[in-house]
Design an enzyme around this catalytic site. Structure first.
Site, PDB file in Angstrom:
ATOM      1  N   SER A 101     -34.975 -20.229  43.571  1.00  0.00           N
ATOM      2  CA  SER A 101     -36.436 -20.138  43.712  1.00  0.00           C
ATOM      3  C   SER A 101     -36.832 -18.816  44.344  1.00  0.00           C
ATOM      4  O   SER A 101     -36.012 -18.126  44.980  1.00  0.00           O
ATOM      5  CB  SER A 101     -36.943 -21.288  44.583  1.00  0.00           C
ATOM      6  OG  SER A 101     -36.430 -22.507  44.112  1.00  0.00           O
TER       7      SER A 101
HETATM    8  C1  LIG Z   1     -35.613 -24.920  41.394  1.00  0.00           C
HETATM    9  S1  LIG Z   1     -34.012 -25.553  41.284  1.00  0.00           S
HETATM   10  C2  LIG Z   1     -33.552 -25.723  42.991  1.00  0.00           C
HETATM   11  C3  LIG Z   1     -33.261 -24.447  43.705  1.00  0.00           C
HETATM   12  C4  LIG Z   1     -32.294 -24.629  44.840  1.00  0.00           C
HETATM   13  N1  LIG Z   1     -32.825 -25.376  45.947  1.00  0.00           N
HETATM   14  C5  LIG Z   1     -31.708 -23.299  45.285  1.00  0.00           C
HETATM   15  O1  LIG Z   1     -31.781 -22.955  46.461  1.00  0.00           O
HETATM   16  O2  LIG Z   1     -31.135 -22.625  44.430  1.00  0.00           O
HETATM   17  C6  LIG Z   1     -34.261 -27.287  40.918  1.00  0.00           C
HETATM   18  C7  LIG Z   1     -32.970 -28.065  40.833  1.00  0.00           C
HETATM   19  O3  LIG Z   1     -33.294 -29.445  40.817  1.00  0.00           O
HETATM   20  C8  LIG Z   1     -32.304 -30.094  40.058  1.00  0.00           C
HETATM   21  N2  LIG Z   1     -32.803 -31.423  39.686  1.00  0.00           N
HETATM   22  C9  LIG Z   1     -33.673 -31.756  38.694  1.00  0.00           C
HETATM   23  N3  LIG Z   1     -33.876 -33.086  38.677  1.00  0.00           N
HETATM   24  C10 LIG Z   1     -33.130 -33.601  39.679  1.00  0.00           C
HETATM   25  C11 LIG Z   1     -32.926 -34.923  40.156  1.00  0.00           C
HETATM   26  N4  LIG Z   1     -33.527 -35.966  39.610  1.00  0.00           N
HETATM   27  N5  LIG Z   1     -32.085 -35.085  41.195  1.00  0.00           N
HETATM   28  C12 LIG Z   1     -31.458 -34.024  41.776  1.00  0.00           C
HETATM   29  N6  LIG Z   1     -31.611 -32.757  41.350  1.00  0.00           N
HETATM   30  C13 LIG Z   1     -32.446 -32.551  40.325  1.00  0.00           C
HETATM   31  C14 LIG Z   1     -32.090 -29.153  38.883  1.00  0.00           C
HETATM   32  O4  LIG Z   1     -30.868 -29.406  38.238  1.00  0.00           O
HETATM   33  C15 LIG Z   1     -32.160 -27.806  39.581  1.00  0.00           C
HETATM   34  O5  LIG Z   1     -30.883 -27.368  39.946  1.00  0.00           O
END
Ligand SMILES: C[S@@+](CC[C@H](N)C(=O)[O-])C[C@H]1O[C@@H](n2cnc3c(N)ncnc32)[C@H](O)[C@@H]1O
Length: 393
Positions: A101
């Site tokens: 992000s």
């Molecule tokens: C914007 S990214 C997160 C960025 C992360 N916090 C970082 O520091 O790099 C969103 C993440 O949420 C995960 N995600 C989506 N749906 C999810 C769910 N139901 N449970 C857990 N993770 C999920 C995606 O696979 C993705 O890796």
């Protein structure tokens, strides 16, 4: 893994955040200096292919100067496409499904989280592990749990965290269920957006604790919602600011392009409207946030006229066959509408827009949400002022 000097390293990023007056808390400044973003961003990232107009994403390796020019800048970096199996032409990607992000947004979220030493935090969406590392640097690894739905991403994050000297608990699973085995938490921070807020996040937070998430609807960009958990197991709070994020996997909007959901050859009812579709052109417009809250499942694409007239057509659809189109002509008073299908999508939009006008054209920061085990209520200004029930769906 040392950063080349011209990438500036974490100090460059901290300098950018400081210049913009965003680094008020010295503890977060120390964390941003200590955690090197380049250790967490994978060897291949994804960037829009400037040579094509189809918006598809091109793989960029660590040996490409762009990789290093980007990694310590204040930008979001696409780190996975199409859930790990690129689905575009010639190995290109269609949709970003994980990202590192934008650091200034992460910092705003960490500040709003109000997490201080001694607190336990649950992060939803581990992604690269960079944010989990920032939390671990500030609170200690033992106090951070992070859930990632994608096993390959979780494994990458675990390895990168370990090599950077951090060991938060990374759980592979559906973050909508939280991580009950490690609860309770003082703070829950979702880094993927939700429209329906999982009650598990409230249930696993101590009374007085906070749940922070990008919240909204697929029709508009999301807003950062901060809920305070009460002793009776409910949680309530307001939208703080705009915060565009990808959705939780199971809450994604219909994908595959609008033409998949709009049969432009089908018979449509033609009418006219005095509601200016110009209010709905931009993803971040306040009207759009309100309309999206009142019209469930609404999606939109805007197609500008090719003749440079400034005119455009808004195509609205819900993914189940209903669609509407409205022609936007700048400066006009009346606009042509076509509608097809079981739902009269433009009629719903018009009613929602009328409510928004009568309510004083509220911006997203006037909206709030109360979550109980049974329900989620969206309100305007105060919890005892719920918005009208959804108009269709
Ligand atoms: C914007 S990214 C997160 C960025 C992360 N916090 C970082 O520091 O790099 C969103 C993440 O949420 C995960 N995600 C989506 N749906 C999810 C769910 N139901 N449970 C857990 N993770 C999920 C995606 O696979 C993705 O890796």
């Amino acid at each position: 893994m040392t950063a080349p000097r011209d990438s500036g390293g974490p100090a460059a990023l901290v300098g950018l955040l400081r210049e913009r007056g965003l680094l008020g808390d010295p503890a977060w400044e120390r964390a941003f200096l200590r955690v090197e973003r380049h250790r967490f961003v994978p060897d291949v990232i994804w960037a829009v292919d400037a040579d094509r107009s189809d918006g598809q994403l091109l793989a960029v390796g660590r040996d490409d100067p762009y990789w290093w020019q980007t990694v310590h800048q204040d930008v979001a970096i696409a780190t996975q496409v199409d859930d790990g199996s690129p689905a575009g032409h010639g190995g290109r990607g269609r949709y970003v499904t994980s990202s590192a992000s934008q650091p200034s947004l992460m910092l705003a979220m960490l500040d709003s989280l109000d997490a201080t030493e001694g607190m336990r935090v649950l992060e939803i969406g581990t992604g690269t592990g960079y944010n989990a590392a920032l939390l671990a640097a500030r609170l200690g690894s033992a106090r951070v749990v992070s859930v990632e739905i994608d096993a390959a991403l979780a494994e990458h994050a675990r390895r990168r965290l370990a090599s950077a000297g951090f060991a938060p608990t990374v759980v592979v699973g559906d973050g909508a269920e939280g991580a009950p085995e490690h609860a309770p938490y003082d703070r829950v921070l979702a880094t993927a957006a939700a429209g329906d807020i999982p009650y598990a996040w409230v249930a696993q937070t101590r009374p007085g604790g906070l749940v922070l998430l990008p919240w909204g609807n697929p029709y508009s960009s999301t807003g950062l919602l901060r809920l305070r958990v009460a002793a009776d197991g409910t949680a309530s709070g307001r939208v703080l600011t705009r915060a565009g994020f990808m959705w939780l996997r199971q809450q994604r909007a219909p994908t595959g392009g609008w033409r998949r959901y709009v049969d432009t050859g089908a018979a449509a009812d033609v009418s006219a409207t005095a509601v200016d579709p110009g209010d709905l052109l931009h993803l971040a417009s306040p009207a759009r946030f309100a309309v999206g809250a009142l019209v469930p499942g609404l999606c939109q694409v805007v197609l500008p006229a090719a003749d440079g007239s400034g005119e455009s057509t808004l195509w609205l659809y819900d993914g189940s066959g209903a669609w509407a189109s409205v022609d936007h002509v700048p400066g006009a008073d009346i606009f042509t509408v076509e509608q097809h299908g079981r739902r009269r999508l433009w009629d719903e939009v018009e009613r929602a827009h009328r409510w928004w006008r009568r309510s004083g054209r509220p911006d997203r920061e006037r909206f709030g949400v109360t979550v109980t085990p049974e329900s989620q209520t969206v309100w305007l200004d105060e919890p005892d002022h719920p918005i009208p029930a959804p108009l269709g769906g």
